[in-house]
Design a protein around this motif. Structure first.
Motif, PDB file in Angstrom:
ATOM      1  N   UNK A 346      66.865  26.562  50.862  1.00 52.67           N
ATOM      2  CA  UNK A 346      65.592  27.079  50.383  1.00 52.67           C
ATOM      3  C   UNK A 346      65.817  28.348  49.565  1.00 52.67           C
ATOM      4  N   UNK A 347      65.374  28.322  48.317  1.00 54.96           N
ATOM      5  CA  UNK A 347      65.378  29.496  47.448  1.00 54.96           C
ATOM      6  C   UNK A 347      63.938  29.926  47.234  1.00 54.96           C
ATOM      7  N   UNK A 348      63.662  31.208  47.403  1.00 56.60           N
ATOM      8  CA  UNK A 348      62.310  31.728  47.225  1.00 56.60           C
ATOM      9  C   UNK A 348      62.291  32.803  46.145  1.00 56.60           C
ATOM     10  N   UNK A 349      61.412  32.668  45.184  1.00 58.06           N
ATOM     11  CA  UNK A 349      61.208  33.740  44.207  1.00 58.06           C
ATOM     12  C   UNK A 349      60.469  34.872  44.911  1.00 58.06           C
ATOM     13  N   UNK A 350      61.036  36.058  44.878  1.00 66.23           N
ATOM     14  CA  UNK A 350      60.495  37.200  45.609  1.00 66.23           C
ATOM     15  C   UNK A 350      59.078  37.556  45.184  1.00 66.23           C
ATOM     16  N   UNK A 351      58.304  38.027  46.137  1.00 68.86           N
ATOM     17  CA  UNK A 351      56.915  38.399  45.896  1.00 68.86           C
ATOM     18  C   UNK A 351      56.854  39.603  44.956  1.00 68.86           C
ATOM     19  N   UNK A 352      55.974  39.570  43.959  1.00 63.69           N
ATOM     20  CA  UNK A 352      55.854  40.716  43.040  1.00 63.69           C
ATOM     21  C   UNK A 352      55.322  41.954  43.756  1.00 63.69           C
ATOM     22  N   UNK A 353      55.642  43.101  43.205  1.00 62.60           N
ATOM     23  CA  UNK A 353      55.144  44.360  43.767  1.00 62.60           C
ATOM     24  C   UNK A 353      53.637  44.461  43.529  1.00 62.60           C
ATOM     25  N   UNK A 354      52.937  45.064  44.474  1.00 62.81           N
ATOM     26  CA  UNK A 354      51.501  45.271  44.347  1.00 62.81           C
ATOM     27  C   UNK A 354      51.227  46.451  43.407  1.00 62.81           C
ATOM     28  N   UNK A 355      50.049  46.494  42.785  1.00 65.00           N
ATOM     29  CA  UNK A 355      49.714  47.634  41.911  1.00 65.00           C
ATOM     30  C   UNK A 355      49.810  48.954  42.674  1.00 65.00           C
ATOM     31  N   UNK A 356      50.317  49.969  42.017  1.00 69.67           N
ATOM     32  CA  UNK A 356      50.516  51.266  42.660  1.00 69.67           C
ATOM     33  C   UNK A 356      49.181  51.900  43.033  1.00 69.67           C
ATOM     34  N   UNK A 357      49.165  52.557  44.189  1.00 69.93           N
ATOM     35  CA  UNK A 357      48.002  53.332  44.598  1.00 69.93           C
ATOM     36  C   UNK A 357      46.864  52.549  45.199  1.00 69.93           C
ATOM     37  N   UNK A 358      47.033  51.249  45.411  1.00 64.93           N
ATOM     38  CA  UNK A 358      45.962  50.421  45.970  1.00 64.93           C
ATOM     39  C   UNK A 358      46.081  50.383  47.497  1.00 64.93           C
ATOM     40  N   UNK A 359      44.965  50.539  48.179  1.00 62.52           N
ATOM     41  CA  UNK A 359      44.928  50.425  49.634  1.00 62.52           C
ATOM     42  C   UNK A 359      45.248  48.983  50.012  1.00 62.52           C
TER      43      UNK A 359
END
Length: 374
Positions: A346-359
């Protein structure tokens, strides 16, 4: 959502019908689906009473959700029928949630209607899908929130059960302008959103960035619903491009990453024999064919298919490697189960980073943060 509306109050996802010349008839709409039509005849009879000599046809189809001002919209005997739209086409008519307005019967309900929702109720905009969205929506409705839920397609809308405190919006949000207009429209009717909840897919990066940018400008509270990091053996790829670093010569590679990135995935793994699992939609098939996949290399299945169906597909194609996305949801969990033990790699494309400063909160923490005072 079917209580009487006074001028300048209320918001609906609306379909406008205009009276046209006699003889034009009522034009059947082949796009209608999922509708309870048992009581359609009396509805059409009432339409005939409003415009007895003139029949009705769809004029310009669905308009964008907006505040309803009865004095303006009814000036030319215009009618309003509540429904659900998708990509500019009328998709879903639920007669139990239908209201028709006319100069003679302002705010007159047809068939069943739910209890009134007071504008003193706290209001929340949920951008969701078929993952955690329906569960979160149901819990918040139980707590007294009034929800506007935005989903991309009519199929996703079916996951949300009807409720008098729930308003569904079907269709893509029109970028930052669409976000701004939605928030401004809520304020203009004196019922602003107390909070916006971004429960969109972790890989729907553009939507999350747009929500974050506009909410920051308007000082609107925004909470990002975070999916958990799932346990189990898998190789995390920082991006799809890093697939090039894998030695996949001779591998039978199942691509479970959606249709948009198929062409890039094939280019990043030239030595592999490719297969793809896609949503059953014409657009997905078009993209698969454009990427160079043959019909016998593609399977169309909806997320959440039975485990054994997926397992049979892997056996049929003799898959040795699966490429999926680290979504943190049920789909990733399914691939982890299928690839456990002696199964495919199983190869998984890593989850993108969330927008900065968001709760950003987990589902449990989000529900705890949105408990209303008694």
């Amino acid at each position: 959502m079917t209580h009487a509306v006074q001028p300048g109050q209320g918001e609906f996802s609306a379909l406008f019908l205009d009276a046209v010349l006699t003889g034009d008839g009522i034009h059947a709409q082949p796009a209608l689906e999922h509708q309870p039509l048992a009581n359609l005849h009396p509805v059409l009879e009432l339409l005939g009473q409003i415009a007895p000599a003139d029949h009705l046809q769809l004029t310009r189809g669905i308009i964008r959700t907006q505040a309803i001002h009865l004095d303006r919209h009814l000036r030319h005997r215009r009618l309003i029928v509540l429904g659900v739209s998708h990509l500019g086409r009328f998709q879903h008519l639920n007669l139990e949630q239908t209201v028709i307005h006319s100069p003679a019967t302002i705010g007159g309900p047809i068939l069943m209607h739910g209890p009134e929702i007071q504008q003193t109720s706290p209001r929340l905009w949920l951008i969701g899908g078929t993952g955690e969205g329906p569960v979160v929506a149901e819990r918040l409705l139980q707590r007294g929130w009034h929800l506007t839920v935005s989903v991309v397609g009519a199929t996703a809308a079916l996951a949300y059960r009807p409720h008098p405190g729930l308003t569904l919006r079907v269709g893509a949000i029109d970028g930052e302008q669409g976000v701004w207009e939605e928030l401004a429209a809520a304020e203009s009717v004196g019922w602003p959103y107390a909070v916006v909840v971004d429960a969109s897919h972790p890989f729907a990066c553009l939507v999350s960035r747009q929500l974050a940018a506009v909410c920051k400008q308007r000082r609107q509270r925004l909470i990002r619903l975070l999916r958990p990091t799932l346990p189990g053996a898998a190789t995390i790829l920082p991006s799809l491009e890093t697939l090039r670093s894998r030695s996949l010569q001779g591998h039978r590679l199942l691509l479970a990453i959606g249709a948009r990135q198929l062409k890039q995935a094939l280019a990043c793994s030239p030595g592999a024999r490719h297969f793809a699992r896609l949503l059953p939609s014409p657009r997905a098939l078009q993209l698969a064919m454009a990427a160079g996949l043959a019909a016998d290399q593609v399977a169309c299945l909806r997320p959440g298919s039975e485990l054994e169906v997926e397992r049979s597909l892997i056996r049929r194609w003799r898959i040795t490697t699966v490429l999926a996305r680290q979504s943190g949801g049920a789909t990733e969990q399914l691939w982890r189960q299928l690839c456990a033990g002696p199964g495919p790699e199983l190869l998984l494309i890593g989850r993108p980073a969330e927008p900065a400063g968001v709760e950003a909160l987990s589902q449990t923490c989000l529900l705890e943060a949105l408990v209303l005072p008694q």
